[in-house]
Design a protein around this motif. Structure first.
Motif, short mmCIF file in Angstrom:
data_model
loop_
_atom_site.label_atom_id
_atom_site.label_comp_id
_atom_site.label_asym_id
_atom_site.label_seq_id
_atom_site.Cartn_x
_atom_site.Cartn_y
_atom_site.Cartn_z
N LEU A 146 -39.93 3.13 -18.23
CA LEU A 146 -38.91 3.83 -17.46
C LEU A 146 -39.55 4.55 -16.27
O LEU A 146 -40.76 4.69 -16.20
CB LEU A 146 -38.12 4.81 -18.33
N THR A 147 -38.70 4.99 -15.35
CA THR A 147 -39.16 5.61 -14.11
C THR A 147 -38.59 7.01 -13.99
O THR A 147 -37.37 7.20 -14.08
CB THR A 147 -38.75 4.78 -12.89
N PHE A 148 -39.46 7.98 -13.77
CA PHE A 148 -39.04 9.36 -13.50
C PHE A 148 -38.83 9.49 -11.99
O PHE A 148 -39.62 8.99 -11.21
CB PHE A 148 -40.11 10.34 -13.96
N GLN A 149 -37.76 10.20 -11.62
CA GLN A 149 -37.42 10.41 -10.22
C GLN A 149 -37.11 11.89 -9.98
O GLN A 149 -36.67 12.58 -10.88
CB GLN A 149 -36.19 9.59 -9.84
N HIS A 150 -37.37 12.34 -8.76
CA HIS A 150 -36.97 13.69 -8.37
C HIS A 150 -36.27 13.62 -7.02
O HIS A 150 -36.41 12.64 -6.29
CB HIS A 150 -38.16 14.66 -8.36
N PRO A 151 -35.50 14.67 -6.68
CA PRO A 151 -34.83 14.68 -5.38
C PRO A 151 -35.84 14.49 -4.26
O PRO A 151 -36.92 15.08 -4.29
CB PRO A 151 -34.17 16.06 -5.32
N SER A 152 -35.50 13.66 -3.31
CA SER A 152 -36.45 13.28 -2.26
C SER A 152 -36.75 14.41 -1.29
O SER A 152 -37.78 14.40 -0.64
CB SER A 152 -35.92 12.08 -1.48
N GLY A 153 -35.87 15.35 -1.17
CA GLY A 153 -36.09 16.42 -0.20
C GLY A 153 -35.73 16.00 1.21
O GLY A 153 -35.93 16.74 2.16
N ALA A 154 -35.18 14.79 1.35
CA ALA A 154 -34.77 14.31 2.67
C ALA A 154 -33.58 15.14 3.16
O ALA A 154 -32.71 15.52 2.39
CB ALA A 154 -34.40 12.84 2.61
N LEU A 155 -33.57 15.43 4.44
CA LEU A 155 -32.52 16.23 5.04
C LEU A 155 -31.74 15.42 6.05
O LEU A 155 -32.30 14.54 6.72
CB LEU A 155 -33.13 17.47 5.72
N ASP A 156 -30.45 15.72 6.17
CA ASP A 156 -29.64 15.05 7.19
C ASP A 156 -29.86 15.73 8.55
O ASP A 156 -30.68 16.64 8.67
CB ASP A 156 -28.16 15.03 6.79
N GLN A 185 -36.64 10.03 -5.22
CA GLN A 185 -37.95 9.44 -4.99
C GLN A 185 -38.61 9.21 -6.33
O GLN A 185 -38.60 10.08 -7.20
CB GLN A 185 -38.79 10.40 -4.15
N ASP A 186 -39.18 8.01 -6.51
CA ASP A 186 -39.88 7.71 -7.76
C ASP A 186 -41.15 8.56 -7.85
O ASP A 186 -41.89 8.69 -6.89
CB ASP A 186 -40.26 6.23 -7.82
N VAL A 187 -41.38 9.12 -9.05
CA VAL A 187 -42.58 9.91 -9.30
C VAL A 187 -43.59 9.07 -10.08
O VAL A 187 -44.75 8.98 -9.70
CB VAL A 187 -42.24 11.18 -10.09
N ALA A 188 -43.13 8.45 -11.16
CA ALA A 188 -44.03 7.66 -12.00
C ALA A 188 -43.21 6.71 -12.86
O ALA A 188 -42.12 7.03 -13.30
CB ALA A 188 -44.86 8.57 -12.89
N THR A 189 -43.77 5.53 -13.10
CA THR A 189 -43.22 4.58 -14.05
C THR A 189 -44.17 4.54 -15.22
O THR A 189 -45.37 4.27 -15.05
CB THR A 189 -43.05 3.19 -13.41
N VAL A 190 -43.66 4.86 -16.41
CA VAL A 190 -44.51 5.04 -17.58
C VAL A 190 -43.91 4.38 -18.81
O VAL A 190 -42.72 4.04 -18.84
CB VAL A 190 -44.71 6.55 -17.88
N TRP A 191 -44.74 4.24 -19.83
CA TRP A 191 -44.27 3.80 -21.14
C TRP A 191 -43.77 5.03 -21.88
O TRP A 191 -44.37 6.11 -21.80
CB TRP A 191 -45.38 3.14 -21.92
N ALA A 192 -42.66 4.88 -22.58
CA ALA A 192 -42.06 6.02 -23.27
C ALA A 192 -41.34 5.57 -24.53
O ALA A 192 -41.10 4.38 -24.73
CB ALA A 192 -41.08 6.73 -22.34
N ALA A 193 -41.01 6.55 -25.35
CA ALA A 193 -40.12 6.34 -26.50
C ALA A 193 -38.82 7.06 -26.18
O ALA A 193 -38.84 8.22 -25.78
CB ALA A 193 -40.75 6.90 -27.77
#
Length: 112
Positions: free
Chosen positions: A10-20, A31-39
């Motif tokens: 799965l992939t953890f994501q956080h708000p990108s912080g992009a502004l209009d 924005q993707d932070v990390a793709t990891v193995w998980a349970a």
């Protein structure tokens, strides 16, 4: 937990912080932070009762190996599992205090 139990990618994501153009955060920009193995497991009945009392909306528990990037997660983060999305509730827990595992309480988003 054994490493072989981390059987979901799965992939953890956080708000990108992009502004209009007005300087306001762009909603839904992730924005993707990390793709990891998980349970990933649904909550047990006792856990559901406790979550209902806390009114957290928690539906699942996600466990990963410890990493500094994921330890910085907040309630603004989300987790993508294929077409499914889970919102992180609160901060991750490190149950063994040995920086081996991170446990995330999550609420699955209902598709619209």
């Amino acid at each position: 937990m054994r490493i072989g139990q981390l059987d979901v990618r799965l992939t953890f994501q956080h708000p990108s912080g992009a502004l209009d153009e007005l300087g306001q955060p762009i909603p839904g920009g992730l924005q993707d932070v990390a793709t990891v193995w998980a349970a990933v497991r649904p909550m047990g009945s006792n856990e559901r009762v406790a979550a209902a009392q806390a009114q957290s909306g928690q539906t699942h528990v996600v466990t990963t190996r410890w990493s500094a990037a994921l330890a910085a997660a907040t309630g603004a983060w989300s987790v993508r599992l294929g077409a499914r999305t889970f919102d992180v509730i609160g901060l991750p827990r490190c149950p063994d205090e040995g920086r081996q595992w991170l446990v995330f309480d999550c609420a699955e988003r209902v598709p619209q």
